[in-house]
Design an enzyme around this catalytic site. Structure first.
Site, PDB file in Angstrom:
ATOM      1  N   GLU A 209       0.822  -1.220   0.000  1.00 23.68           N
ATOM      2  CA  GLU A 209       0.000   0.000   0.000  1.00 23.68           C
ATOM      3  C   GLU A 209       0.847   1.257   0.000  1.00 23.68           C
ATOM      4  OE1 GLU A 209      -3.074  -0.357   2.995  1.00 23.68           O
ATOM      5  OE2 GLU A 209      -4.066  -1.915   1.827  1.00 23.68           O
ATOM      6  N   LYS A 337     -15.836  -1.265   1.748  1.00 32.57           N
ATOM      7  CA  LYS A 337     -15.133  -1.638   0.509  1.00 32.57           C
ATOM      8  C   LYS A 337     -16.188  -2.173  -0.451  1.00 32.57           C
ATOM      9  CE  LYS A 337     -10.826  -3.144   2.775  1.00 32.57           C
ATOM     10  NZ  LYS A 337     -10.201  -4.316   3.423  1.00 32.57           N
TER      11      LYS A 337
HETATM   12  P1  PGA Z   1      -6.746  -5.915   1.680  1.00 27.91           P
HETATM   13  O1  PGA Z   1      -6.199  -4.991   2.848  1.00 27.91           O
HETATM   14  O2  PGA Z   1      -7.185  -5.051   0.575  1.00 27.91           O
HETATM   15  O3  PGA Z   1      -5.546  -6.761   1.343  1.00 27.91           O
HETATM   16  O4  PGA Z   1      -7.869  -6.724   2.267  1.00 27.91           O
HETATM   17  C1  PGA Z   1      -6.812  -3.820   3.260  1.00 27.91           C
HETATM   18  C2  PGA Z   1      -7.397  -3.962   4.636  1.00 27.91           C
HETATM   19  O5  PGA Z   1      -7.324  -5.045   5.246  1.00 27.91           O
HETATM   20  O6  PGA Z   1      -7.981  -3.020   5.131  1.00 27.91           O
HETATM   21 ZN    ZN Z   2      -8.515  -4.346   7.090  1.00 26.00          ZN
END
Ligand code: PGA
Ligand code: ZN
Length: 409
Positions: A209, A337
């Site tokens: 990230e 998300k």
């Molecule tokens: P991921 O990580 O996109 O790999 O799930 C982001 C998070 O866990 O917030």
């Molecule tokens: Zn997370």
């Protein structure tokens, strides 16, 4: 004169075509990019993907299969439908799929079409995407503008070294996004110097990230570096610390295996309480227990009532699971998300429920990202509490911050 070839006039808001192709994400993995066309208008969305995914997320199919499902099944069914009826489009996606978790079409296929339709609809209405989302959401704001959750030290599944804790964030305590971005970027520069005092160049890497990866020995060390960097940076606002513990990633079936210790649920809470006691500004904690350990969340929240306890793998943007988490007093915040749930309408339903119960929404990117900046529009259009988009130096992450800065201007 009679024209035998005359067809029904096409409504100016009817979807005229849906195209899809495979593109690469930030981890160079194939993902889906979808365009919904409405005459001369269009909207395009490229779907992100997670590494530390929750078990109850909708299913993502291999990109090629998702593209095939869009071309063969979704496009023929949706062409001709009004792009302005987001609920009907998303209902159709569920109906075409026929499962509870988009297992047949792919949650990535569904979300690609759903978001591309939202963007195309905004274009038809001559609105910015965030303005159109505001009309779809129609719920009183949670904030003037989202706070930035900026992940500056990567660990866990997003790094090849260092702490098992996945994210170490700074959160400038302001809803002025320009100020927040300036402060977060300044802390990141100070942090680089702090880390170079401690580690050699070769030891410092960049994680999934965009944050630093460092070979730290303890859970505390990354927070110590962050706290020092925040204190040494001139900021016009308070800077809090945050963390995504992502406890699922060190759950071993019967216990947590963290930093050389074998812990049960209560043991993990005790360990995390000790961490919070050392860092009074650490006031945002995501997934402090595994996705099947709701009790661990409730215990942690009861022990730390001033902390925003955020569900991610626990809740997977799912309104039914959110309801259970609220009833169990397990969380005071939730990660949003869209690709965990598969459509824009479902995403907004989860957010609406959260707002009704004063659960803070933090719209989030995934660790595997594209250059798409839709989540900035989603966060600003819903006026949610926060936006989590990684370290501002990585281009896929910066795209989100830049979009938010442009919108907020
Ligand atoms: P991921 O990580 O996109 O790999 O799930 C982001 C998070 O866990 O917030
Ligand atoms: Zn997370």
């Amino acid at each position: 004169m009679f024209n035998f070839f005359r067809t029904q006039p096409v409504s100016p808001t009817a979807i005229t075509d849906i195209t899809a192709r495979v593109v690469q994400d930030s981890r160079r993995k194939p993902t889906v990019s979808v365009t919904v066309h409405v005459g001369a208008h269009s909207g395009t969305f490229s779907v992100p993907s997670g590494a530390s995914t929750g078990e109850r997320e909708v299913v993502a199919l291999p990109a090629k299969e998702a593209v095939r499902a869009i071309k063969r099944i979704i496009a023929p069914a949706l062409i001709g439908c009004s792009v302005l009826d987001q609920a009907a489009i998303d209902d159709q996606l569920h109906e075409l799929d026929g499962t509870a978790n988009f297992a047949s079409l792919g949650g990535n296929a569904a979300l690609g079409v759903s978001v591309a339709a939202t963007k195309a609809a905004a274009s038809v209405k001559e609105l910015e995407t965030w303005e159109y989302i505001e009309t779809l959401f129609a719920t009183p704001a949670q904030a003037k503008a989202p706070r930035l959750f900026v992940n500056l030290i990567n660990g866990g599944a997003h790094a090849d070294r260092g702490s098992q804790i996945q994210e170490h964030q700074v959160i400038p305590e302001t809803d002025n996004v320009h100020e927040a971005f300036r402060v977060a970027s300044a802390v990141q520069r100070t942090l680089r110097d702090v880390l170079h005092e401690e580690f050699s160049d070769a030891d410092i890497g960049i994680g999934d990230e965009g944050g630093f990866m460092v070979p730290t020995q303890t859970l505390e060390a990354p927070f110590r570096y962050l706290a020092r960097a925040a204190a040494e940076t001139e900021a016009g606002c308070a800077v809090s610390l945050g963390s995504d513990v992502a406890a699922c990633s060190f759950w071993q079936g019967a216990h947590y295996e963290l930093a050389g210790q074998s812990l049960d649920s209560a043991g993990l809470t005790t360990r995390l309480n000790a961490l919070l006691a050392q860092f009074p500004t650490l006031t945002y904690v995501e997934d402090p227990a595994g996705e099947h350990d709701t009790e661990g969340f409730s215990r942690f929240l009861a022990d730390n009532p001033a902390c925003t306890v955020i569900g991610d793998d626990l809740t997977t943007t799912n309104p039914k699971i959110l309801e259970q988490a609220i009833a169990a007093r397990a969380i005071s915040g939730i990660i949003i998300k869209p690709n965990q749930i598969g459509t824009v309408s479902d995403t907004l339903a989860t957010m609406r429920l959260a707002y009704q119960h004063d659960v803070r929404c933090v719209v989030s990117h995934r660790s595997g990202e594209t250059m798409d900046d839709f989540i900035a529009d989603l966060a600003y259009g819903t006026k949610c509490f926060g936006l989590k988009a990684g370290a501002p130096t990585a281009k896929e992450r910066l795209a989100k911050y830049q979009r938010l800065l442009t919108i907020a201007q």
